[in-house]
Write a protein that holds these residues in place. Structure first.
Motif, mmCIF file in Angstrom:
data_model
loop_
_atom_site.group_PDB
_atom_site.id
_atom_site.type_symbol
_atom_site.label_atom_id
_atom_site.label_comp_id
_atom_site.label_asym_id
_atom_site.label_seq_id
_atom_site.Cartn_x
_atom_site.Cartn_y
_atom_site.Cartn_z
ATOM 1 N N ALA A 34 0.761 -1.264 -0.077
ATOM 2 C CA ALA A 34 0.042 -0.067 -0.026
ATOM 3 C C ALA A 34 0.837 1.413 -0.008
ATOM 4 C CB ALA A 34 -0.922 0.075 1.262
ATOM 5 N N VAL A 35 2.333 1.108 0.086
ATOM 6 C CA VAL A 35 3.135 2.475 0.256
ATOM 7 C C VAL A 35 3.491 2.718 -1.250
ATOM 8 C CG1 VAL A 35 4.187 1.810 2.618
ATOM 9 C CG2 VAL A 35 5.291 1.369 0.580
ATOM 10 N N PHE A 36 3.011 1.806 -2.141
ATOM 11 C CA PHE A 36 3.772 2.152 -3.424
ATOM 12 C C PHE A 36 2.953 3.238 -4.044
ATOM 13 C CE2 PHE A 36 4.286 -2.581 -4.685
ATOM 14 C CZ PHE A 36 5.404 -2.505 -4.298
ATOM 15 N N ARG A 37 3.676 4.484 -4.496
ATOM 16 C CA ARG A 37 3.272 5.589 -5.067
ATOM 17 C C ARG A 37 3.153 5.242 -6.540
ATOM 18 N NH1 ARG A 37 8.247 9.340 -3.760
ATOM 19 N NH2 ARG A 37 9.394 7.311 -4.486
ATOM 20 N N ASN A 38 2.193 6.270 -6.983
ATOM 21 C CA ASN A 38 1.837 6.295 -8.547
ATOM 22 C C ASN A 38 2.918 6.905 -9.321
ATOM 23 O OD1 ASN A 38 -0.571 4.805 -8.398
ATOM 24 N ND2 ASN A 38 -1.587 6.672 -7.623
ATOM 25 N N GLY A 39 2.823 6.978 -10.556
ATOM 26 C CA GLY A 39 4.045 7.387 -11.302
ATOM 27 C C GLY A 39 4.950 6.413 -11.687
ATOM 28 N N ARG A 40 5.637 6.560 -12.929
ATOM 29 C CA ARG A 40 6.490 5.584 -13.262
ATOM 30 C C ARG A 40 7.707 5.320 -12.643
ATOM 31 N NH1 ARG A 40 7.728 1.781 -17.675
ATOM 32 N NH2 ARG A 40 10.029 2.019 -18.122
ATOM 33 N N GLU B 82 17.723 10.775 -2.953
ATOM 34 C CA GLU B 82 16.232 10.802 -3.081
ATOM 35 C C GLU B 82 15.959 9.226 -2.379
ATOM 36 O OE1 GLU B 82 14.396 11.408 -6.775
ATOM 37 O OE2 GLU B 82 15.708 13.339 -6.983
ATOM 38 N N VAL B 83 16.920 8.293 -2.879
ATOM 39 C CA VAL B 83 16.585 6.776 -2.644
ATOM 40 C C VAL B 83 16.496 6.905 -0.789
ATOM 41 C CG1 VAL B 83 17.596 4.454 -2.516
ATOM 42 C CG2 VAL B 83 17.537 5.843 -4.655
ATOM 43 N N ASP B 84 17.607 7.472 -0.297
ATOM 44 C CA ASP B 84 17.665 7.374 1.207
ATOM 45 C C ASP B 84 16.563 8.015 1.949
ATOM 46 O OD1 ASP B 84 20.189 5.895 0.755
ATOM 47 O OD2 ASP B 84 21.470 7.686 1.079
ATOM 48 N N ILE B 85 16.148 9.132 1.387
ATOM 49 C CA ILE B 85 14.975 9.879 1.930
ATOM 50 C C ILE B 85 13.586 8.744 1.880
ATOM 51 C CG2 ILE B 85 13.132 11.518 1.792
ATOM 52 C CD1 ILE B 85 15.519 13.170 0.902
ATOM 53 N N ARG B 86 13.698 8.235 0.799
ATOM 54 C CA ARG B 86 12.191 7.357 0.498
ATOM 55 C C ARG B 86 12.513 6.064 1.420
ATOM 56 N NH1 ARG B 86 7.162 7.003 0.642
ATOM 57 N NH2 ARG B 86 6.285 5.321 -0.609
ATOM 58 N N LEU B 87 13.670 5.484 1.157
ATOM 59 C CA LEU B 87 13.865 4.297 2.091
ATOM 60 C C LEU B 87 13.623 4.430 3.440
ATOM 61 C CD1 LEU B 87 15.078 1.462 2.301
ATOM 62 C CD2 LEU B 87 17.363 2.481 2.490
ATOM 63 N N GLU B 88 13.895 5.473 4.087
ATOM 64 C CA GLU B 88 13.700 6.131 5.582
ATOM 65 C C GLU B 88 12.086 5.911 5.780
ATOM 66 O OE1 GLU B 88 16.157 6.266 7.820
ATOM 67 O OE2 GLU B 88 14.995 7.344 9.499
ATOM 68 N N GLU B 89 11.449 6.578 4.783
ATOM 69 C CA GLU B 89 9.978 6.654 4.921
ATOM 70 C C GLU B 89 9.426 5.080 4.786
ATOM 71 O OE1 GLU B 89 9.194 10.834 2.785
ATOM 72 O OE2 GLU B 89 8.877 8.934 1.679
ATOM 73 N N LEU C 69 10.943 2.224 5.759
ATOM 74 C CA LEU C 69 11.199 1.501 6.848
ATOM 75 C C LEU C 69 10.416 2.087 7.954
ATOM 76 C CD1 LEU C 69 15.200 2.007 6.605
ATOM 77 C CD2 LEU C 69 13.867 -0.298 6.752
ATOM 78 N N ILE C 70 10.103 3.389 8.203
ATOM 79 C CA ILE C 70 9.211 3.653 9.358
ATOM 80 C C ILE C 70 7.813 2.676 9.020
ATOM 81 C CG2 ILE C 70 7.664 5.560 10.248
ATOM 82 C CD1 ILE C 70 10.412 7.216 9.652
ATOM 83 N N ALA C 71 7.040 3.032 7.929
ATOM 84 C CA ALA C 71 5.824 2.240 7.683
ATOM 85 C C ALA C 71 6.165 0.721 7.550
ATOM 86 C CB ALA C 71 5.549 2.433 6.018
ATOM 87 N N GLU C 72 7.183 -0.001 7.579
ATOM 88 C CA GLU C 72 7.260 -1.368 7.574
ATOM 89 C C GLU C 72 7.226 -1.733 9.094
ATOM 90 O OE1 GLU C 72 9.049 -5.197 7.858
ATOM 91 O OE2 GLU C 72 9.842 -3.423 8.968
ATOM 92 N N ALA C 73 8.010 -0.927 9.568
ATOM 93 C CA ALA C 73 7.933 -1.139 11.112
ATOM 94 C C ALA C 73 6.773 -1.056 12.007
ATOM 95 C CB ALA C 73 8.932 -0.101 11.890
ATOM 96 N N GLU C 74 5.885 -0.150 11.404
ATOM 97 C CA GLU C 74 4.565 -0.008 11.825
ATOM 98 C C GLU C 74 3.627 -1.197 11.799
ATOM 99 O OE1 GLU C 74 2.112 1.778 14.581
ATOM 100 O OE2 GLU C 74 4.352 2.579 14.005
ATOM 101 N N ILE C 75 3.821 -1.575 10.501
ATOM 102 C CA ILE C 75 3.193 -2.881 9.854
ATOM 103 C C ILE C 75 3.418 -4.041 10.835
ATOM 104 C CG2 ILE C 75 2.724 -4.295 7.921
ATOM 105 C CD1 ILE C 75 3.209 -1.696 6.199
#
Ligand SMILES: [Fe+2]
Ligand SMILES: [Fe+2]
Length: 190
Positions: A94-100, A164-171, A173-179
């Motif tokens: 569910a974290v997947f963003r739209n856009g290629r 950009e990768v590092d910023i998104r990876l951090e986000e 990781l936070i979502a995954e931990a919560e799940i």
């Protein structure tokens, strides 16, 4: 390379050891899905040569893992189980963003985080098992999943700006931990 933000307690292995046959059935299904995921990646991005090569190798490796788990099941006289819905994988997708580009980056980074979770949990299973071929197998598979974790991040760095990768990876990781921390422990990988 990166650290998960929720650390599975060793007590998780109690649920696994209480019904190891069911755990093995779930693990077999997870390896099969990992192989399918790698094939889906290379089908979606046929023009990305490095990705296609890496996902071809990964699909094969995950099927070898599947074959190895299947052998452990057969040795215990247990059949392959029916595929169950994996609530963890469903939620994390569910974290997947739209856009290629955004979708592609998220698929790579979610892949990395799922592999990291596999590495963590298979390491715990290896620790919990008594000496023997199953313990050796789980120690080996944990190392293999760690390599996959790194592979997905390297691929993300190949196609996108590192920052950009590092910023998104951090986000992610936070979502995954919560799940992950909200899913009750059962005799399953997730
Ligand atoms: Fe695997
Ligand atoms: Fe893997």
């Amino acid at each position: 390379m990166f650290e998960l933000k929720y650390h599975t307690p060793f007590s998780w292995t109690e649920a696994v050891m209480a019904d190891f046959d069911t755990f093995l059935q779930d693990h077999a299904a997870a390896e099969k899905k990992a192989s399918g995921m790698a094939m889906s990646m290379l089908s979606h991005y046929p023009d990305r040569r490095k990705l296609v090569k890496a996902m071809t190798d990964l699909a094969l490796e995950e099927m070898i893992h599947f074959k190895q788990v299947l052998k452990l099941l057969i040795d215990r006289d247990v059949n392959l189980g029916n595929d169950q819905k994996d609530p963890y994988v469903k939620k994390i997708r569910a974290v997947f963003r739209n856009g290629r580009d955004e979708f592609f980056m998220d698929r790579l980074l979610v892949g990395a985080v799922i592999e990291a979770r596999g590495h963590e949990r298979f390491s715990l299973v290896a620790q919990a098992l008594p000496d023997g071929k199953e313990k050796e197998f789980y120690a080996a598979i944990a190392k293999s999943e760690e390599k996959h974790k790194n592979l997905f991040v390297e691929l993300a760095y190949e196609y996108f700006d590192k920052n950009e990768v590092d910023i998104r990876l951090e986000e992610i990781l936070i979502a995954e931990a919560e799940i992950c921390k909200n899913i009750p422990f059962t005799a399953a990988l997730h």
